[in-house]
Structure formats: structure tokens, C-alpha cells
Design a protein around this motif. Structure first.
Motif, mmCIF file in Angstrom:
data_model
loop_
_atom_site.group_PDB
_atom_site.id
_atom_site.type_symbol
_atom_site.label_atom_id
_atom_site.label_comp_id
_atom_site.label_asym_id
_atom_site.label_seq_id
_atom_site.Cartn_x
_atom_site.Cartn_y
_atom_site.Cartn_z
ATOM 1 N N MET A 330 0.680 -1.039 -0.200
ATOM 2 C CA MET A 330 0.132 -0.252 -0.144
ATOM 3 C C MET A 330 1.066 1.460 -0.164
ATOM 4 N N GLU A 331 2.061 0.831 0.426
ATOM 5 C CA GLU A 331 2.680 1.846 0.252
ATOM 6 C C GLU A 331 3.869 2.533 -0.843
ATOM 7 N N GLY A 332 3.755 1.793 -2.241
ATOM 8 C CA GLY A 332 4.154 1.434 -2.856
ATOM 9 C C GLY A 332 5.332 0.868 -3.078
ATOM 10 N N ALA A 333 5.666 0.323 -2.010
ATOM 11 C CA ALA A 333 7.390 -0.503 -2.381
ATOM 12 C C ALA A 333 7.826 -1.501 -3.500
ATOM 13 N N GLY A 334 8.991 -1.389 -3.814
ATOM 14 C CA GLY A 334 9.146 -2.278 -4.699
ATOM 15 C C GLY A 334 10.595 -2.618 -4.237
ATOM 16 N N THR A 335 10.851 -4.181 -4.919
ATOM 17 C CA THR A 335 11.625 -4.882 -4.983
ATOM 18 C C THR A 335 12.875 -4.684 -3.296
ATOM 19 N N GLY A 336 12.002 -4.208 -2.459
ATOM 20 C CA GLY A 336 12.559 -4.376 -0.644
ATOM 21 C C GLY A 336 12.613 -2.919 -0.957
ATOM 22 N N LYS A 337 11.761 -1.679 -1.621
ATOM 23 C CA LYS A 337 12.771 -0.643 -1.627
ATOM 24 C C LYS A 337 11.828 0.069 -1.670
ATOM 25 N N ALA A 338 11.179 1.124 -0.170
ATOM 26 C CA ALA A 338 10.072 2.425 0.042
ATOM 27 C C ALA A 338 10.018 3.383 -1.553
ATOM 28 N N LEU A 339 8.983 2.879 -2.105
ATOM 29 C CA LEU A 339 8.355 4.514 -2.935
ATOM 30 C C LEU A 339 8.996 5.715 -1.907
ATOM 31 N N TRP A 340 8.179 5.810 -0.802
ATOM 32 C CA TRP A 340 7.967 6.879 -0.337
ATOM 33 C C TRP A 340 9.628 6.758 1.025
ATOM 34 N N ASP A 341 10.567 7.247 0.795
ATOM 35 C CA ASP A 341 11.919 6.175 1.340
ATOM 36 C C ASP A 341 12.295 7.529 2.245
ATOM 37 N N VAL A 342 11.562 9.066 2.362
ATOM 38 C CA VAL A 342 12.029 9.908 3.079
ATOM 39 C C VAL A 342 11.375 10.100 4.478
ATOM 40 N N VAL A 343 12.259 10.588 5.189
ATOM 41 C CA VAL A 343 11.154 10.710 6.355
ATOM 42 C C VAL A 343 11.343 12.333 7.336
ATOM 43 N N MET A 344 9.933 13.031 6.499
ATOM 44 C CA MET A 344 10.505 14.507 6.528
ATOM 45 C C MET A 344 9.586 15.216 8.165
ATOM 46 N N GLY A 345 11.057 15.776 8.829
ATOM 47 C CA GLY A 345 10.746 16.328 10.114
ATOM 48 C C GLY A 345 11.665 17.270 9.761
ATOM 49 N N PRO A 346 12.207 18.499 11.206
ATOM 50 C CA PRO A 346 11.755 17.361 12.350
ATOM 51 C C PRO A 346 10.882 17.316 13.418
ATOM 52 N N TYR A 352 5.782 12.562 7.815
ATOM 53 C CA TYR A 352 5.178 12.303 7.236
ATOM 54 C C TYR A 352 6.265 12.142 6.035
ATOM 55 N N SER A 353 5.845 10.777 5.299
ATOM 56 C CA SER A 353 7.482 10.210 3.803
ATOM 57 C C SER A 353 7.343 10.906 2.255
ATOM 58 N N ARG A 354 8.025 11.719 2.199
ATOM 59 C CA ARG A 354 8.522 11.699 0.458
ATOM 60 C C ARG A 354 8.756 11.126 -0.355
ATOM 61 N N VAL A 355 9.024 10.989 -1.537
ATOM 62 C CA VAL A 355 9.525 10.765 -2.528
ATOM 63 C C VAL A 355 10.833 11.098 -2.450
ATOM 64 N N SER A 356 12.109 10.803 -2.586
ATOM 65 C CA SER A 356 13.458 11.729 -2.459
ATOM 66 C C SER A 356 13.780 11.600 -4.045
ATOM 67 N N GLN A 357 14.333 12.939 -4.825
ATOM 68 C CA GLN A 357 14.746 13.060 -5.663
ATOM 69 C C GLN A 357 15.883 12.250 -6.205
ATOM 70 N N ARG A 358 16.330 11.560 -5.728
ATOM 71 C CA ARG A 358 17.326 10.086 -5.769
ATOM 72 C C ARG A 358 15.879 8.697 -5.800
ATOM 73 N N ASN A 359 14.862 8.847 -5.824
ATOM 74 C CA ASN A 359 13.987 7.743 -5.796
ATOM 75 C C ASN A 359 12.623 8.074 -7.175
ATOM 76 N N GLN A 360 12.950 9.033 -7.893
ATOM 77 C CA GLN A 360 12.399 9.478 -9.030
ATOM 78 C C GLN A 360 11.645 8.775 -9.860
ATOM 79 N N ASP A 361 13.055 7.548 -10.163
ATOM 80 C CA ASP A 361 12.658 6.518 -11.167
ATOM 81 C C ASP A 361 11.947 5.326 -10.709
ATOM 82 N N GLN A 362 11.940 5.120 -9.518
ATOM 83 C CA GLN A 362 10.756 4.102 -9.602
ATOM 84 C C GLN A 362 9.321 4.101 -9.589
ATOM 85 N N ILE A 363 9.206 6.206 -9.478
ATOM 86 C CA ILE A 363 7.956 6.247 -9.225
ATOM 87 C C ILE A 363 7.322 5.497 -11.097
ATOM 88 N N PRO A 364 5.970 5.115 -10.228
ATOM 89 C CA PRO A 364 5.496 4.384 -11.546
ATOM 90 C C PRO A 364 4.797 4.992 -12.409
#
Length: 527
Positions: A330-346, A352-364
Motif C-alpha cells: 500500500m505504500e508503493g514498495a518495490g523490490t524491497g525499497k519503499a517508494l516514499w523513502d524519506v521521513v520528513m521532520g523535524p 510524513y514520508s516523501r519520494v526523494s529526488q534519488r527515488n524519482q525513477d521508482q515512481i510508476p
């Protein structure tokens, strides 16, 4: 701590217990555990508190934690369990008011300083006495002022919480120095019931990053800790239906040793617009006709907001959801790696979680196309058409909120004014078609002058547009345990507006008002 407050009191008090309110004769003050005033306890405790060391006392089971900052737990604080029970009973007869905003959800009594109930009054007099302040000063080495009384009763029922904050409220000369809580919970309260006092570790910048110590409420235990710019803590959500987290809490005030320091969040520049992409290939054609865009524009002009359901073509939205589900979770995880890969703080500002720049190629593919649309000149032109605004820049973010996530109103997270555009594609639990408003969780709130202006809930295939001007703020309400495995997933964008457009709109509105006033005056003359 600097933060913006939302209106918080409900005029309807929480139901009281049926205890008679007839005042009994004056009673003796409560007796505190004599072990804590014994020099054999207070001297080594003081050394440990001052030097940030762990301290444990076998005789009383008292404990001092040294990390993430000094915090103490003093069990069997009141000598008389009979007195403790009567104190709890009286506390339940107080009027409680619902406190609810971006930061918290719980019930608080009126100022206990004003209570005339004998056991409460005796407790207040004892804990704010010079004798007890001398004891606290001997334990902590902090100079305290007994003339300032700050005391309330609290009830946290199922779903109640108090999110990450530091309690560090001061002026130039004095402020809160120690926070304390006397727990009056049921004897069988456990970690599974929730409501723990969570303490946060801060990073090198002074912002909270993770909970490293949790103190589970224990009946007749006094917990306390020193307040500072890094004393971030929270009351975890209460999970039990059968019990309430009942306590008396307050602060000891005193003079400051250091001047105030203001921290600011680093500013992240907005992204420039990206390449063009076809509207017709993605958007529902019902929103593309000239008449439809004119209708949208009329509603937006009147309300400064609009919600467009079934925004994407049905087949496009179905494809988007299927592609996410095919990724494996449900979180959009593929090949063991979460699509929303960065937890935003502080965490005193947001989580919440966001899709980082390095994970853009994982977006469907379909979701990627939509993101490119949000950054495109052609979508900017569409927004201009329906809002009559022009834009200078845009910032987009692929966000996911799950249980425990939130955003807060805080001076460390002030957003630029502009047009908020959010496309929602939530994941809902099995058998659910809509996000439940009864959860009281995961909704977006727009507020100004302590008033809630607008509430928006996550809905399938829905685009919302809200013009946020000076003085209007927004937050996403804490996702409590009721949401279960549901996820708030969205593509969120903020477009900065050319201020000349807003001036023109105001001018047009003023002209319209003047014409209306002229007509009213003319009608008045006729009458």
C-alpha cells in the motif's frame, strides 16, 4: 517555543463523576514519600542530575534517566493511597474542556489553583510550598519561584494525544524550568494502553529526530524533567477504550540563566516549471470545456477554494492505482525499497514520508506523468484559466501520511503564500470506499485568527485548490490509530502567485462592493 495556536476550547464540559461536591472539613496536607527528602537520596540524585548520569535507588525504585536529557520518575510519591484515591475522585468532579488543534487532542480541567475541593487544594498548597520547592531545588540544583502556580488536571481518552513540543516558554527574565506530572491512572495501566511520555533525541542542529526514552504512566508516580530548547517530548496516543490517562500536571517557574535563542529552518527554493504534457490525455474532459472552466473560475473567485472530484480520466486513475498496487504494498514498495523513502521532520514541526529526488525513477509511469503535468507550462496555463492568477514558480512533493504522521502550525515551518494544489489518491483499508470523517484524523485544516476556515479530507481521484493568503495557515491533523492501515497519499504542489494579480482581484472586489453600496443607498433613498 514559537507556534501558532488554533482555537481550542469547547464550551461543553466533559461529563463529571457522581461524587458529592459537599465540602468536607479541612484536611491535613498530603505527606510525600520521606525517602525523597533524605540526604542519602537527594545528594547523589543531585550529582547525577547535574552531571547527566543515570541514577537508581533500590529503596524507593526511583530512577533518573540521563538521555536524551535528565528526566526523573519517583514512585509511591504520596504516602497515603487513601488520600491518592480521594484526590483522583475529586479531580473527576472538575469541569473538563475539550482541547483540540494541530498539536493535541485531550481534555483539561480549569486552573486547579481555583479549585475549592479539599484534597485538590491541599495538594496544590503542598506542592507549591516553600518546603517542597526547597526539596526540588536540592534534587535538581535549579532555583525555583514558588509564587507562580501553574497546575491542571488532564484526561486522555482513546485517541487522545499531545504531539512533539518542548514546553520551553519563557520571557527575558523567567520561565518554565521544570515540567512535572503526577499519574492517577488505573493500577493495571500498561504500555499496551498507550499514553507514554516519550522523550526525543535532538540532532546537532537542535531539532528532534527520534524517541529514545518512553515513560509508561504508573499510578502515584511523579515524573519530572528540566525544560530547555531541546526538551522535546510528547504524550503518545492513548489506545485503550476502557481506561483514561488521568493526571495532574504543571510547571515550576524560575529565573533564567541564559538568553533566548531563536532557531530557524533552512529555506528550500521552489522548483522551476518543467516540460509540457497533454491535459487531454490525463484530465477528465468534463473539466476541460470552456463552460466548465468558467464555472470552476466562478466558484474559486467566490470561495478562494474548490474541490474537483473524478479529476483524472477514470481509466487513467484506475491505471495509477493498479501500478501502485503492483509495486507490492500500500505504500508503493518495490523490490524491497519503499517508494516514499524519506521521513520528513523535524518532529516538532512535521512527520510524513516523501519520494526523494534519488527515488524519482521508482515512481510508476502514470503517477510520474501526473507529476510532470504539475510542473508543466500547460498545467500552469490551465490553473491561470480557472483561477485568474499568474504564477512565478512551483514546488511539488509526493507525500504519504500513515498512522502517527502529521504537520503542525509552527514558526519553524511557515509556508510561502500561494495556491495550494493537491491531488489525492489514498489507500483505504479493505472494504472501505471513503476516508472516514469520524476518525478525526488525516484531514487538512486551513485556519486564520484561531478559526477553522476549511476542512478537506482525502478522497479518491480528487484535486483541491486553495488560495492561501497572508495570515492563513494549514496543517494535516495527526493520523491516529483509528486509520489503521489506511494511507493518505497525494501529489502536493504550491504555486507562488504574482502579487499584482491579488491586488487586481481586491480592486475588482472593492469596486463591486462600492457598486453594491451605491445601489443599496439608492434603494434606501427610494424607500
Amino acid at each position: 517555543m514559537a507556534k501558532h495556536e488554533l482555537a481550542q476550547h469547547n464550551s461543553v464540559p466533559l461529563k463529571r463523576s457522581k461524587l458529592s461536591l459537599q465540602a468536607p472539613p479541612t484536611i491535613e496536607p498530603p505527606v510525600f514519600n520521606p525517602r525523597y527528602s533524605d540526604s542519602a537520596f537527594s545528594k547523589p540524585f543531585n550529582t547525577a542530575f547535574r552531571d547527566r548520569l543515570v541514577f537508581e535507588d533500590d529503596q524507593s525504585d526511583a530512577r533518573l534517566y540521563n538521555a536524551p536529557y535528565p528526566a526523573a520518575s519517583l514512585p509511591n510519591f504520596l504516602e497515603s493511597t487513601d488520600y491518592l484515591q480521594k484526590l483522583r475522585e475529586e479531580l473527576l468532579t472538575e469541569a473538563y474542556f475539550h482541547k483540540s488543534n494541530d498539536l493535541y487532542e485531550f481534555f483539561q480541567s480549569e486552573d486547579l489553583r481555583l479549585s475549592r475541593k479539599p484534597h485538590i487544594a491541599a495538594f496544590k498548597n503542598a506542592i507549591y510550598s516553600q518546603k517542597f520547592f526547597s526539596l526540588m531545588s536540592s534534587l535538581t540544583g535549579i532555583d525555583l519561584d514558588p509564587s507562580i502556580i501553574d497546575l491542571n488536571g488532564n484526561q486522555y481518552h482513546e485517541g487522545c494525544y499531545l504531539l512533539c513540543h518542548d514546553d520551553d516558554i519563557k520571557n527575558e527574565k523567567e520561565g518554565r524550568r521544570i515540567a512535572f506530572i503526577l499519574y492517577l491512572v488505573d493500577e493495571d495501566w500498561s504500555a499496551a494502553d498507550g499514553g507514554a511520555l516519550d522523550l526525543f533525541r535532538c540532532d546537532e542542529t537542535g531539532y528532534p529526530v527520534e524517541v529514545t526514552q518512553s515513560l509508561v504512566p504508573v499510578r502515584n508516580t511523579l515524573a519530572f524533567f528540566e525544560l530547555s530548547s531541546v526538551s522535546y517530548h510528547q504524550v503518545a496516543e492513548v489506545l485503550t477504550r476502557d481506561k483514561s490517562r488521568i493526571s495532574i500536571s504543571g510547571w515550576f517557574h524560575g529565573p533564567l540563566q541564559t538568553k533566548l535563542v531563536s532557531k530557524t529552518m533552512p529555506f528550500i527554493p521552489l522548483e522551476p516549471s518543467a516540460q509540457d504534457i497533454s491535459l487531454e490525455s490525463l484530465l477528465n474532459p468534463d473539466y476541460l470545456s470552456e463552460s466548465a472552466m468558467a464555472n470552476i473560475g466562478n466558484v474559486f473567485l467566490e470561495q478562494s477554494s474548490i474541490e474537483l472530484q473524478k479529476f483524472l480520466r477514470p481509466e487513467v486513475y484506475e491505471q495509477l492505482v493498479q501500478e501502485l498496487e503492483a509495486m507490492g504494498s500500500m505504500e508503493g514498495a518495490g523490490t524491497g525499497k519503499a517508494l516514499w523513502d524519506v521521513v520528513m521532520g523535524p518532529q516538532h514541526v512535521r512527520r510524513y514520508s516523501r519520494v526523494s529526488q534519488r527515488n524519482q525513477d521508482q515512481i510508476p509511469m502514470t503517477l510520474s506523468r501526473l507529476q510532470r503535468l504539475f510542473k508543466s507550462k500547460v498545467f500552469e496555463a490551465y490553473l491561470t484559466k480557472v483561477t485568474n492568477l499568474t504564477f512565478l514558480s512551483a514546488n511539488t512533493e509526493m507525500r504519504m501520511f500513515k498512522k502517527g504522521d502529521y504537520t503542525l502550525l509552527h514558526d519553524h515551518a511557515l509556508e510561502r503564500n500561494g495556491l495550494d494544489v493537491v491531488f489525492s489518491f489514498p489507500h483505504l483499508g479493505e472494504g472501505r470506499d471513503e476516508w472516514e470523517e469520524s476518525w478525526n484524523a488525516g484531514s487538512t485544516h486551513y485556519v486564520a485568527d484561531k478559526a477553522n476556515l476549511l476542512t478537506l479530507y482525502p478522497r479518491h481521484n480528487t484535486l483541491t485548490m486553495v488560495l492561501r493568503d497572508e495570515g492563513t495557515l494549514r496543517f494535516v491533523r495527526y493520523l491516529n490509530a483509528r486509520v489503521g492501515e489506511s494511507r493518505r497519499r497525494e501529489l502536493s504542489a504550491m504555486y507562488t502567485v504574482n502579487e499584482d494579480d491579488e491586488d487586481e482581484e481586491e480592486s475588482e472586489g472593492e469596486e463591486g462592493d462600492e457598486e453594491a453600496n451605491d445601489n443599496e443607498e439608492a434603494n434606501g433613498d427610494e424607500n
